[in-house]
Scaffold this active site. Sequence first.
Site, PDB file in Angstrom:
ATOM      1  CG  ASP A 173      -5.757  -7.288   1.677  1.00 32.12           C
ATOM      2  OD1 ASP A 173      -6.771  -7.550   0.998  1.00 32.12           O
ATOM      3  OD2 ASP A 173      -5.075  -6.263   1.522  1.00 32.12           O
ATOM      4  CB  SER A 200      -0.925   0.001   1.224  1.00 36.31           C
ATOM      5  OG  SER A 200      -1.845  -1.061   1.178  1.00 36.31           O
ATOM      6  CE  LYS A 207      -9.330  -7.118  -0.802  1.00 38.84           C
ATOM      7  NZ  LYS A 207      -9.053  -5.685  -0.570  1.00 38.84           N
ATOM      8  CB  SER A 262     -13.588   0.943   0.184  1.00 38.75           C
ATOM      9  OG  SER A 262     -12.586   0.826  -0.827  1.00 38.75           O
ATOM     10  CD  GLN A 294      -8.498  -1.170  -3.320  1.00 38.01           C
ATOM     11  OE1 GLN A 294      -9.368  -1.239  -4.179  1.00 38.01           O
ATOM     12  NE2 GLN A 294      -7.686  -2.178  -3.046  1.00 38.01           N
ATOM     13  NE  ARG A 335      -7.995 -12.240  -1.536  1.00 37.53           N
ATOM     14  CZ  ARG A 335      -7.219 -11.182  -1.384  1.00 37.53           C
ATOM     15  NH1 ARG A 335      -7.439 -10.329  -0.403  1.00 37.53           N
ATOM     16  NH2 ARG A 335      -6.221 -10.969  -2.226  1.00 37.53           N
ATOM     17  NE  ARG A 365     -10.272  -6.742  -7.305  1.00 30.88           N
ATOM     18  CZ  ARG A 365      -9.280  -6.417  -6.480  1.00 30.88           C
ATOM     19  NH1 ARG A 365      -8.033  -6.638  -6.851  1.00 30.88           N
ATOM     20  NH2 ARG A 365      -9.536  -5.853  -5.327  1.00 30.88           N
TER      21      ARG A 365
END
Length: 445
Positions: A324, A26, A351, A171, A173, A355, A126
Amino acid sequence: MSQAKPLRSSSTGALKGTIRVPGDKSISHRSLMLGAVAVGETVIHGLLEGEDVLHTAAAMRLLGAQAERDADGVWRVRGVGLGALAEPAQVLDMGNSGTAARLLMGLVAAHPITCVFTGDASLNKRPMARVTTPLAQMGARFVGRSGGRLPLTVVGGESMIPITYRLPVASAQVKSAIILAGLNTPGATTVIETEPTRDHTELMLRHFGATVTTERLEDGALAVTVVGQPELTGRTIHVPSDPSSAAFPAVAALLRPGSEVLLNDVGMNPRRTGLFDTLVEMGGDIAFENRRDQAGEPVADLRIRHSRLKGVVVPADRAPSMIDEYPVLAAAAACAEGTTVMLGLKELRVKESDRLAMVAEGLTRCGVSVEVGADDSLIVHGTGSAPKGGATVATAMDHRIAMSFLVLGTASAEPVQVDDGAFIETSFPGFVALMNGLGATIDEV
């Protein structure tokens, strides 16, 4: 990568040694991006040189910045200044990295240029609409496949408008994409998050000279505000080792009797340490030594010793700090005594793979009793002994699924094989060699 690389992990003796896992992914992405829009030179020590980050470095070159590696492994980025990114002559290939794609979309959206983003087969599945929706409100335009999926064209806004945007789903992101777009937007851009997410973007922006504030609102949410059009100045950055990568040797050491492993320079940002908090709650012997700060980020050395783990309930509000790490936590839970309940895992479904489904299927194949709740919870029934193993697990090109089941294989009664470990290089170059150097037995099939 077109060539699959099956890997097999077998039960081993004790794991011993002192290692430093690769740099934080990151922070590595962000250091390249912010260095590219800063004035002057940014010097980066410990940059993760996995494929994801190298795709980001290549993209920043196409956008006009210089980003090169010295012979001693130090990276130097010569920035073009905020607002001066050049229109790339080629498509920006982000490989397997959703972080790189989403953050860079935000950065270029506020520049009057047109960019085409693509990625590998996994990334192109995604959803990107969660990012493009707020960026479109600011004035950028997007043309992509259904759901805003890649390949996708970004037409940067000529006159961007600052917004206040409440995240519908926690999030980092999405938050970071909006903040990065706000950098080249006049006025103040604010993102409201009901659950705290990773704050690497905020910390690094302050390090480069931007004004970023965080305010707690009456309803308990956090309002993160960036003041647009600052002059960012090149900085020196020491990238700590990635806590998400440190998770794999840490869990492996906890599971193998007699093990003691020291992990140096691990990033200890409190919004990233949910896994270690959980492992300690499960009875894990983890000592946090030599705590210190590097470029605004807390760091420590982690001493991990074998422990008998017990099942716990992991609350949903911990998910943003360990999103993660759930796959490798599931491997630990499979070996723990009692039931581990992980709540609030909806984000795992979008993801690199679904997952949640992949972990449940893999654990079942390895003889572990597991359930997925209607509320996107994961329930793992551990017996306190080695799971059977003896299975081949599908990875769906997901590096963390591959590494998590290879860790499980080190503690299983029979070897565990993953159908493809090639994608491990996207985030953890040298993973197999590092684990085998500690005493693991991971072989290419």
